[in-house]
Design an enzyme around this catalytic site. Structure first.
Site: not given
Length: 315
Positions: A166, A190, A261, A264, A287, A296
């Site tokens: 990110r 995150k 992004h 990404r 994730h 994806y």
């Protein structure tokens, strides 16, 4: 808000930051949703009161019901709010009231039966592999003049595409987070979760050139350990990276206008198209849920369908 309600919201904010490890952006979004909800509930309570009456007291948390939550979401939907917005705001309410029960602010959770509309799983735009190569070629040619900014730009783009990190993770990297001996970066994602992401030879060469010939010419006493620096020696920020990606893609004929992004998305899609395992891609991207990574596979299938329709005589 009343002092007591403000104190509750402040405690919830501390919970999000310290215990849940939410990003500043997420915290701001949740708190904004709460303020909007409370304004709606208090406004509904004030309707019908005489014009000269004193403002009513804010609705106590214990008096909030499922109908209040549904009514607020209904008002937003009538105003044209997107499904993704309604889903996010529903999540804010569920997170808040779930915490409020555990913290003893309310006895029951009115959001338990709150059903949010499912988001449309839109296919994220991605670069074709040739366009990705073209973007990195443009950056490499620009870096031939040994200008420190051009060396930095090449390293940024190579690392973004090589790792799929990110943009905030990229700008948060320090020099010590890069291990050029084994071609791996240490990323804090995150929830302050740490992961290690590999990169390839082109990214290593770009990073080496930046660290040896570019960064020393931009570094200032206050630069600190930041890997990527701006022209004035401060840590590069996400806005600068977004501008860079848009500007460089403008030099690639017929390439879509994407931001970081989009790189990404492109990295993940190209990995899967090349035969990478879905769980490996999940780990690389950071994730928490495999279902997030699975979008994806939808991109790859959509491309397969397009190619099939163009090539097969009976498509």
């Amino acid at each position: 808000m009343s002092p007591s309600r403000q104190a509750t919201v402040d405690a919830f904010e501390r919970h999000l930051r310290a215990e849940r490890g939410r990003s500043p952006h997420t915290v701001r979004a949740y708190l904004g949703d709460l303020r909007d909800f409370f304004a709606h509930v208090d406004g509904a309570a004030a309707e019908g009161a005489p014009a000269d009456a004193a403002p009513p007291e804010p609705t106590p948390l214990r008096d909030v019901r499922l109908a209040d939550l549904r009514e607020w979401l209904g008002v937003l939907a009538s105003g044209g709010a997107a499904r993704s917005t309604l889903a996010r705001r529903s999540a804010s309410l569920r997170t808040f009231f779930g915490w409020a029960v555990r913290a003893g602010h309310v006895d029951t959770d009115p959001s338990l039966r709150l059903v949010a509309p499912k988001r449309h799983r839109t296919l994220p735009p991605v670069l074709a592999k040739d366009d990705a190569v073209g973007l990195l070629d443009v950056a490499a040619v620009a870096a031939d003049d040994d200008d420190p900014m051009h060396l930095r730009n090449r390293a940024v783009l190579e690392l973004l595409y090589a790792t799929g990190v990110r943009v905030g993770e990229l700008t948060g990297l320090d020099v010590d987070d890069v291990d050029v001996e084994v071609d791996v970066i240490r990323v804090i994602g995150k929830g302050d979760k740490e992961r290690r992401v590999p990169f390839g030879r082109p990214a290593r060469e770009a990073i080496d050139a930046w660290l040896q010939r570019g960064r020393p010419r931009l570094a200032m006493p206050g630069s600190g350990p930041a890997l990527f620096l701006g022209r004035r020696g401060g840590r590069m920020d996400p806005r600068q990276v977004r501008t860079l990606v848009h500007d460089m893609l403008a030099h690639v004929p017929d390439a879509p206008d994407l931001g970081p992004h989009g790189l990404r998305h492109s990295a993940a899609t190209h990995l899967l198209e090349g035969g990478a395992d879905l769980r490996m891609v999940q780990e690389l991207l950071g994730h928490a849920s495999l279902s997030t990574t699975q979008i994806y596979t939808h991109v790859s299938i959509e491309r397969l369908r397009t190619s099939y329709a163009q090539a097969h005589p009976r498509a």
